[in-house]
Motif scaffolding. Structure first.
Motif, PDB file in Angstrom:
ATOM      1  N   LYS A   1     -45.793  -4.560-102.757  1.00  0.00           N
ATOM      2  CA  LYS A   1     -46.948  -4.722-103.791  1.00  0.00           C
ATOM      3  C   LYS A   1     -46.852  -6.227-104.493  1.00  0.00           C
ATOM      4  O   LYS A   1     -45.530  -6.419-104.574  1.00  0.00           O
ATOM      5  CB  LYS A   1     -46.925  -3.558-104.768  1.00  0.00           C
ATOM      6  N   PRO A   2     -48.020  -6.703-104.795  1.00  0.00           N
ATOM      7  CA  PRO A   2     -47.711  -7.922-105.614  1.00  0.00           C
ATOM      8  C   PRO A   2     -46.984  -7.608-106.800  1.00  0.00           C
ATOM      9  O   PRO A   2     -46.258  -8.686-107.148  1.00  0.00           O
ATOM     10  CB  PRO A   2     -49.444  -8.166-105.909  1.00  0.00           C
ATOM     11  N   GLU A   3     -46.827  -6.648-107.320  1.00  0.00           N
ATOM     12  CA  GLU A   3     -46.073  -6.476-108.574  1.00  0.00           C
ATOM     13  C   GLU A   3     -44.582  -6.503-108.189  1.00  0.00           C
ATOM     14  O   GLU A   3     -43.741  -6.232-109.293  1.00  0.00           O
ATOM     15  CB  GLU A   3     -46.391  -5.051-109.250  1.00  0.00           C
ATOM     16  N   ASP A   4     -44.238  -6.325-106.879  1.00  0.00           N
ATOM     17  CA  ASP A   4     -42.789  -6.664-106.642  1.00  0.00           C
ATOM     18  C   ASP A   4     -42.395  -8.008-106.650  1.00  0.00           C
ATOM     19  O   ASP A   4     -41.341  -8.423-106.585  1.00  0.00           O
ATOM     20  CB  ASP A   4     -42.800  -5.968-105.216  1.00  0.00           C
ATOM     21  N   THR A   5     -43.216  -8.796-106.730  1.00  0.00           N
ATOM     22  CA  THR A   5     -42.946 -10.452-106.736  1.00  0.00           C
ATOM     23  C   THR A   5     -41.844 -10.596-107.834  1.00  0.00           C
ATOM     24  O   THR A   5     -42.316 -10.322-109.126  1.00  0.00           O
ATOM     25  CB  THR A   5     -44.084 -11.207-107.108  1.00  0.00           C
ATOM     26  N   ALA A   6     -40.961 -11.205-107.730  1.00  0.00           N
ATOM     27  CA  ALA A   6     -39.891 -11.713-108.657  1.00  0.00           C
ATOM     28  C   ALA A   6     -38.880 -12.314-107.921  1.00  0.00           C
ATOM     29  O   ALA A   6     -38.818 -12.622-106.631  1.00  0.00           O
ATOM     30  CB  ALA A   6     -39.330 -10.258-109.257  1.00  0.00           C
ATOM     31  N   VAL A   7     -37.716 -12.806-108.833  1.00  0.00           N
ATOM     32  CA  VAL A   7     -36.364 -13.289-108.023  1.00  0.00           C
ATOM     33  C   VAL A   7     -35.588 -12.132-108.179  1.00  0.00           C
ATOM     34  O   VAL A   7     -35.260 -11.404-109.185  1.00  0.00           O
ATOM     35  CB  VAL A   7     -35.924 -14.471-109.159  1.00  0.00           C
ATOM     36  N   TYR A   8     -35.023 -11.926-107.153  1.00  0.00           N
ATOM     37  CA  TYR A   8     -34.166 -10.770-106.648  1.00  0.00           C
ATOM     38  C   TYR A   8     -32.806 -11.173-106.847  1.00  0.00           C
ATOM     39  O   TYR A   8     -32.331 -12.153-106.433  1.00  0.00           O
ATOM     40  CB  TYR A   8     -34.419  -9.990-105.434  1.00  0.00           C
ATOM     41  N   TYR A   9     -31.925 -10.640-107.582  1.00  0.00           N
ATOM     42  CA  TYR A   9     -30.409 -10.977-108.055  1.00  0.00           C
ATOM     43  C   TYR A   9     -29.636  -9.674-107.213  1.00  0.00           C
ATOM     44  O   TYR A   9     -29.857  -8.653-107.683  1.00  0.00           O
ATOM     45  CB  TYR A   9     -30.213 -11.069-109.480  1.00  0.00           C
ATOM     46  N   CYS A  10     -28.661 -10.121-106.725  1.00  0.00           N
ATOM     47  CA  CYS A  10     -27.636  -9.068-106.367  1.00  0.00           C
ATOM     48  C   CYS A  10     -26.367  -9.142-107.520  1.00  0.00           C
ATOM     49  O   CYS A  10     -26.228 -10.292-108.123  1.00  0.00           O
ATOM     50  CB  CYS A  10     -27.075  -9.687-105.132  1.00  0.00           C
ATOM     51  N   ASN A  11     -25.894  -8.068-107.700  1.00  0.00           N
ATOM     52  CA  ASN A  11     -24.908  -7.624-108.391  1.00  0.00           C
ATOM     53  C   ASN A  11     -23.772  -6.639-107.985  1.00  0.00           C
ATOM     54  O   ASN A  11     -23.807  -6.041-107.166  1.00  0.00           O
ATOM     55  CB  ASN A  11     -25.386  -6.803-109.723  1.00  0.00           C
ATOM     56  N   ALA A  12     -22.451  -7.203-108.365  1.00  0.00           N
ATOM     57  CA  ALA A  12     -21.471  -6.583-107.777  1.00  0.00           C
ATOM     58  C   ALA A  12     -20.514  -6.159-109.046  1.00  0.00           C
ATOM     59  O   ALA A  12     -19.996  -7.252-109.863  1.00  0.00           O
ATOM     60  CB  ALA A  12     -20.716  -7.156-106.638  1.00  0.00           C
ATOM     61  N   ALA A  13     -19.953  -4.877-108.863  1.00  0.00           N
ATOM     62  CA  ALA A  13     -18.837  -4.650-109.908  1.00  0.00           C
ATOM     63  C   ALA A  13     -17.717  -4.539-109.079  1.00  0.00           C
ATOM     64  O   ALA A  13     -17.451  -3.697-108.231  1.00  0.00           O
ATOM     65  CB  ALA A  13     -19.023  -3.411-110.743  1.00  0.00           C
ATOM     66  N   ILE A  14     -16.618  -5.732-109.315  1.00  0.00           N
ATOM     67  CA  ILE A  14     -15.482  -5.676-108.241  1.00  0.00           C
ATOM     68  C   ILE A  14     -14.300  -5.477-109.100  1.00  0.00           C
ATOM     69  O   ILE A  14     -14.076  -6.120-110.386  1.00  0.00           O
ATOM     70  CB  ILE A  14     -15.718  -7.186-107.786  1.00  0.00           C
TER      71      ILE A  14
END
Length: 120
Positions: free
Chosen positions: A86-99
């Motif tokens: 959907k248009p509201e999914d527009t964003a910068v997507y960031y990956c995160n990891a707890a290592i």
């Protein structure tokens, strides 16, 4: 040092699909959990989905039933399959990891972000 490298963002029409990938590399002893967050212009960063080393998943209500988070067999790459965008999914997507590091500490790492734009 640990690096998270994301790929798979881009421009897609409403109703379309994208698959994001995030590969972790470096001095990793084990990964406790990985996840995806997103930040739209003028908004705070928000959780999209997470997955633990045991396979437990958690999704934001706004993406339940449309997005699926998964990892590869080695569990050092996390994917986000995004359907019915959907248009509201527009964003910068960031990956995160707890290592969990060999030093015995657990540290949060972030990727550089990948742009997802949903527009006709």
């Amino acid at each position: 040092q640990v690096q998270l490298v994301e790929s798979g963002g881009g421009l897609v029409q409403p109703g379309g699909s994208l698959r994001l990938s995030c590969a972790a590399s470096g001095s990793i002893f084990s990964i406790n959990a990985m996840g995806w967050y997103r930040q739209a212009p003028g908004k705070q960063r928000e959780l999209v989905a997470t997955i633990t080393s045991g396979g437990s998943t958690n999704y934001a209500d706004s993406v339940k039933g449309r997005f699926t988070i998964s990892t590869d067999n080695a569990e050092e790459t996390v994917y986000l399959q995004m359907n019915s965008l959907k248009p509201e999914d527009t964003a910068v997507y960031y990956c995160n990891a707890a290592i969990y590091l060999a030093s015995g500490s657990t540290v949060d790492y972030w990727g550089q972000g990948t742009q997802v734009t949903v527009s006709s």
